[in-house]
Structures are given as C-alpha cells and as structure tokens.
Design a protein around this motif. Structure first.
Motif, PDB file in Angstrom:
ATOM      1  N   HIS A 264       0.829  -1.192   0.000  1.00 23.78           N
ATOM      2  CA  HIS A 264       0.000   0.000   0.000  1.00 23.78           C
ATOM      3  C   HIS A 264       0.873   1.257   0.000  1.00 23.78           C
ATOM      4  CE1 HIS A 264      -3.672  -2.302   1.849  1.00 23.78           C
ATOM      5  NE2 HIS A 264      -3.448  -2.605   0.578  1.00 23.78           N
ATOM      6  N   ALA A 265       0.294   2.331  -0.511  1.00 17.48           N
ATOM      7  CA  ALA A 265       1.045   3.591  -0.607  1.00 17.48           C
ATOM      8  C   ALA A 265       1.372   4.141   0.770  1.00 17.48           C
ATOM      9  CB  ALA A 265       0.243   4.609  -1.416  1.00 17.48           C
ATOM     10  N   GLU A 266       0.473   3.959   1.744  1.00 15.78           N
ATOM     11  CA  GLU A 266       0.682   4.470   3.093  1.00 15.78           C
ATOM     12  C   GLU A 266       0.766   3.303   4.078  1.00 15.78           C
ATOM     13  OE1 GLU A 266      -2.303   7.221   4.143  1.00 15.78           O
ATOM     14  OE2 GLU A 266      -1.927   8.590   2.471  1.00 15.78           O
ATOM     15  N   ASN A 267       1.682   3.431   5.041  1.00 15.01           N
ATOM     16  CA  ASN A 267       1.839   2.435   6.089  1.00 15.01           C
ATOM     17  C   ASN A 267       1.119   2.920   7.347  1.00 15.01           C
ATOM     18  OD1 ASN A 267       3.443   0.944   4.345  1.00 15.01           O
ATOM     19  ND2 ASN A 267       5.331   1.889   5.069  1.00 15.01           N
ATOM     20  N   LYS A 268      -0.109   2.452   7.525  1.00 10.11           N
ATOM     21  CA  LYS A 268      -0.913   2.915   8.651  1.00 10.11           C
ATOM     22  C   LYS A 268      -1.201   1.819   9.662  1.00 10.11           C
ATOM     23  CE  LYS A 268      -4.133   4.210   5.912  1.00 10.11           C
ATOM     24  NZ  LYS A 268      -5.419   4.725   5.398  1.00 10.11           N
ATOM     25  N   SER A 269      -1.495   0.634   9.183  1.00  7.63           N
ATOM     26  CA  SER A 269      -1.954  -0.419  10.087  1.00  7.63           C
ATOM     27  C   SER A 269      -1.150  -1.687   9.838  1.00  7.63           C
ATOM     28  CB  SER A 269      -3.446  -0.701   9.872  1.00  7.63           C
ATOM     29  OG  SER A 269      -3.881  -1.781  10.663  1.00  7.63           O
ATOM     30  N   MET A 270      -0.609  -2.236  10.923  1.00  6.37           N
ATOM     31  CA  MET A 270       0.162  -3.475  10.842  1.00  6.37           C
ATOM     32  C   MET A 270      -0.322  -4.435  11.916  1.00  6.37           C
ATOM     33  SD  MET A 270       4.219  -4.162  11.427  1.00  6.37           S
ATOM     34  CE  MET A 270       4.785  -5.855  11.687  1.00  6.37           C
TER      35      MET A 270
ATOM     36  N   GLN B 221       8.566  -9.992  20.519  1.00  4.96           N
ATOM     37  CA  GLN B 221       8.795  -8.723  21.202  1.00  4.96           C
ATOM     38  C   GLN B 221       9.898  -7.911  20.526  1.00  4.96           C
ATOM     39  OE1 GLN B 221       9.479  -9.900  25.250  1.00  4.96           O
ATOM     40  NE2 GLN B 221       7.371 -10.574  25.551  1.00  4.96           N
ATOM     41  N   ALA B 222      10.937  -8.594  20.021  1.00  5.24           N
ATOM     42  CA  ALA B 222      11.969  -7.882  19.266  1.00  5.24           C
ATOM     43  C   ALA B 222      11.394  -7.303  17.983  1.00  5.24           C
ATOM     44  CB  ALA B 222      13.128  -8.834  18.959  1.00  5.24           C
ATOM     45  N   ALA B 223      10.503  -8.069  17.326  1.00  4.78           N
ATOM     46  CA  ALA B 223       9.875  -7.576  16.102  1.00  4.78           C
ATOM     47  C   ALA B 223       8.967  -6.384  16.392  1.00  4.78           C
ATOM     48  CB  ALA B 223       9.081  -8.699  15.435  1.00  4.78           C
ATOM     49  N   MET B 224       8.232  -6.423  17.504  1.00  2.14           N
ATOM     50  CA  MET B 224       7.369  -5.296  17.861  1.00  2.14           C
ATOM     51  C   MET B 224       8.181  -4.029  18.089  1.00  2.14           C
ATOM     52  SD  MET B 224       4.530  -6.924  20.442  1.00  2.14           S
ATOM     53  CE  MET B 224       3.885  -5.284  20.752  1.00  2.14           C
ATOM     54  N   THR B 225       9.311  -4.164  18.769  1.00  2.00           N
ATOM     55  CA  THR B 225      10.163  -2.997  19.012  1.00  2.00           C
ATOM     56  C   THR B 225      10.709  -2.423  17.716  1.00  2.00           C
ATOM     57  OG1 THR B 225      10.801  -3.940  21.155  1.00  2.00           O
ATOM     58  CG2 THR B 225      12.187  -2.195  20.257  1.00  2.00           C
TER      59      THR B 225
ATOM     60  N   GLU C  94       2.304   2.129  15.845  1.00  2.00           N
ATOM     61  CA  GLU C  94       1.577   1.189  16.694  1.00  2.00           C
ATOM     62  C   GLU C  94       1.336  -0.103  15.923  1.00  2.00           C
ATOM     63  OE1 GLU C  94      -2.571   0.820  19.302  1.00  2.00           O
ATOM     64  OE2 GLU C  94      -2.076   2.679  18.225  1.00  2.00           O
ATOM     65  N   VAL C  95       1.657  -1.199  16.560  1.00  4.54           N
ATOM     66  CA  VAL C  95       1.484  -2.515  15.958  1.00  4.54           C
ATOM     67  C   VAL C  95       0.324  -3.216  16.641  1.00  4.54           C
ATOM     68  CG1 VAL C  95       2.561  -4.742  15.494  1.00  4.54           C
ATOM     69  CG2 VAL C  95       3.934  -2.660  15.402  1.00  4.54           C
ATOM     70  N   ARG C  96      -0.640  -3.677  15.850  1.00  2.00           N
ATOM     71  CA  ARG C  96      -1.786  -4.403  16.410  1.00  2.00           C
ATOM     72  C   ARG C  96      -1.370  -5.844  16.661  1.00  2.00           C
ATOM     73  NH1 ARG C  96      -6.910  -4.483  12.765  1.00  2.00           N
ATOM     74  NH2 ARG C  96      -6.309  -6.621  12.270  1.00  2.00           N
ATOM     75  N   LEU C  97      -1.475  -6.258  17.901  1.00  2.00           N
ATOM     76  CA  LEU C  97      -0.992  -7.569  18.314  1.00  2.00           C
ATOM     77  C   LEU C  97      -2.153  -8.555  18.406  1.00  2.00           C
ATOM     78  CD1 LEU C  97       1.454  -9.234  19.323  1.00  2.00           C
ATOM     79  CD2 LEU C  97       0.853  -8.510  21.638  1.00  2.00           C
TER      80      LEU C  97
ATOM     81  N   LEU D 126      -5.762  -2.870   6.608  1.00  2.00           N
ATOM     82  CA  LEU D 126      -4.562  -3.615   6.978  1.00  2.00           C
ATOM     83  C   LEU D 126      -3.528  -3.415   5.885  1.00  2.00           C
ATOM     84  CD1 LEU D 126      -3.006  -5.689   8.713  1.00  2.00           C
ATOM     85  CD2 LEU D 126      -4.144  -7.504   7.400  1.00  2.00           C
ATOM     86  N   ASP D 127      -2.333  -2.989   6.285  1.00  2.00           N
ATOM     87  CA  ASP D 127      -1.276  -2.716   5.315  1.00  2.00           C
ATOM     88  C   ASP D 127      -0.155  -3.757   5.347  1.00  2.00           C
ATOM     89  OD1 ASP D 127      -2.459  -0.251   4.439  1.00  2.00           O
ATOM     90  OD2 ASP D 127      -1.773   0.648   6.307  1.00  2.00           O
ATOM     91  N   ARG D 128      -0.048  -4.480   6.452  1.00  2.38           N
ATOM     92  CA  ARG D 128       1.020  -5.483   6.545  1.00  2.38           C
ATOM     93  C   ARG D 128       0.662  -6.509   7.606  1.00  2.38           C
ATOM     94  NH1 ARG D 128       7.558  -4.360   7.079  1.00  2.38           N
ATOM     95  NH2 ARG D 128       8.161  -6.410   7.876  1.00  2.38           N
TER      96      ARG D 128
END
Length: 290
Positions: free
Chosen positions: A71-77, A101-105, A113-116, A166-168
């Motif tokens: 996607h052109a914009e990275n908003k939601s992961m 946890q390393a990936a979230m950081t 903000e990463v949706r877990l 959802l972008d990623r």
C-alpha cells in the motif's frame, strides 16, 4: 541422616511424577508423528505455490494483483504470534515470545503502533503479565489445527487488506525444518510480494501465458497461496511444540530416574542404620538384664 519413612515417601512421590512425565512423553511422541506427517504433506504444495507467487511478483508483468503490491501508506500493521495453549514444552513459548517482542520494538519505529494478535493461552498470559494490549486472542488452535479454522482467519486478513484497513501482516512462530532443527522466525505474509524478496534474484523472470485471463488466474492463485502459507505456519508451530514437549518430558523422565536411584540408595542406608540401631538396643538391653 533423614528418616527412612520420609525418604520412602519422597521416592514414591518422584515415581508418581515420573509416570506423568513418561506418559506425556509418549503422548507427545505420537502427536508429533501425526503433526509431522501433516506438515510434510503440506510442505511441497506450499513451497510450490509460494514459489509461483514469488515468480509472478518478480516477473515484471503489466498485470498486477493487490495482494502483491504494498500500500502507498503504512498505517496499520498486525503481528500474529503463534504460541501453545499448554506449557511443559521447554523453551518453545519463550523463544517465540522473544522473537515477537523484538519484532514489535523494531516495527514500532516505522509503524508507530502494531496491532498484536495472539494464538495460544501461554502467549496471551505472557502479554497480559507484561501489560501489553492484544487486539485478538485465539485459543481454539491446537496440534490438530484444521484448514477451515485457518481459512476463516486468512479470509479476514485478506478482506482487511483489500479494504485498506490492513497494510502489513507479520507472523511470529516456530519454524520446523527437521526433527533436530526448529527456530523462531517472524515472516511477512502480506503484502505477498515480500515472499519473493529472498529469492527474486535467482528467479530469472520466467514468462507466463494466461488462459483465460491473467486477472482470473491471479485472483485464485494469490489468495490460495496466502492461505496455504498461513496454514503452513500453524502446522510448523504445532509440530515444533510437540517436539519441544517430547524433548522436555524425556529430560524430566531421565532426571526422575536419577533422583529415584539416589533416593533409593539413601533409603537403603537409612533403613540399614535403623536396623543396626535397633539390634544394638536389643543387645544392650539383653546385657543389662544379665
């Protein structure tokens, strides 16, 4: 020296624990065999269809598919973490949780903000203890995970990605390669063009002829590849969990055997000491009477 009765009671307790660990080892061994057969059966299909999507992503064709294009914009992961519902499996859960946890950081620096989302009671309890909020928690996936269960989850992710909410999508799980090699990884499943990043240089850009049309074929192949890849993640997690539990319970059983042997030796010495003391008392009493 400890009382013989106390040593015998402790020895019986360790024997009971050994029965439990030995039973769990045998159950994990049987479940591991079934889980490995399922994972092996799905490996060839998943690898082939994933390689096909990677070829399509790197072929430089005019026809594009939304799932292959970022996607052109990275908003939601979304970060999906696959853990176990039960413990007693060594470092299986801790390895996946450390990787997630390393990936979230790392992702938080780019995405904010990463949706877990967490699969497994152990992972959910860990994030709750650390006061890390989770958007979704799934506890119905186990070692007998079915494709229809994963298909519902995969369809939701596809709909969210198509709608732009959802972008990623990243998945943290324990990757299974062989009986002696499993390791935690964090893989990007959406957009699917990232699946071909590691091998795009060696693909050579093959040419494809599409019948009846490229759009109709891609609409079937690309979502199917994503669902197969997500299902393979769950299968790898299931077989890795059983291997970890089998190894942990085997080690626990061996430790129990060693402890039983040590307690038996101590019990025999304590019992022999009590018998010797009683004989000395009897002899001493007889001499006193005389």
């Amino acid at each position: 020296m400890a009382k013989a009765r106390a040593l015998d009671k402790r020895r019986r307790s360790v024997k009971s624990i050994r029965k439990i660990t030995r039973t769990m080892e045998l159950i994990s061994r049987a479940q591991f065999k079934r889980a490995m057969d399922r994972a092996s059966a799905a490996t060839a299909y998943t690898r082939r269809i994933t390689d096909l999507v990677a070829h399509l992503a790197a072929a430089g064709m005019q026809v594009k598919h939304p799932l292959l294009t970022p996607h052109a914009e990275n908003k939601s992961m979304v970060l999906l973490v696959l853990t176990a519902n039960r413990g007693l499996c060594g470092g299986y859960n801790s390895g996946v949780l450390r990787a997630s946890q390393a990936a979230m950081t790392e992702r938080a620096e780019q995405w904010g903000e990463v949706r877990l989302e967490v699969s497994g009671k152990r992972g959910a309890a860990n994030f709750k203890f650390r006061k890390i909020p989770t958007a979704e928690t799934y506890t119905h996936f186990n070692e007998k995970v079915r494709f229809d269960q994963v298909n519902l989850l995969a369809t939701r992710y596809l709909d969210e990605y198509a709608a732009g909410s959802l972008d990623r999508l990243d998945v943290a799980y324990m990757k299974f390669e062989s009986l002696s090699r499993q390791y935690p990884v964090v893989e990007t499943l959406l957009p699917m063009g990232r699946l071909g990043d590691h091998s795009a240089a060696g693909l050579g850009g093959p040419q494809y002829d599409f019948l009846p049309s490229a759009e109709s074929i891609l609409d079937e192949v690309v979502p199917a590849a994503f669902k197969a890849q997500l299902f393979k993640c769950f299968l790898d997690a299931a077989v890795s969990e059983q291997i970890a539990r089998m190894v942990a319970m085997k080690a626990a059983t061996e430790n129990a055997d060693a402890m039983i042997s040590l307690l038996s030796m101590s019990y025999n010495r304590a019992r022999q000491g009590q018998i010797t003391g009683e004989l000395l008392e009897i002899i001493g009493g007889a001499e006193a009477v005389q």
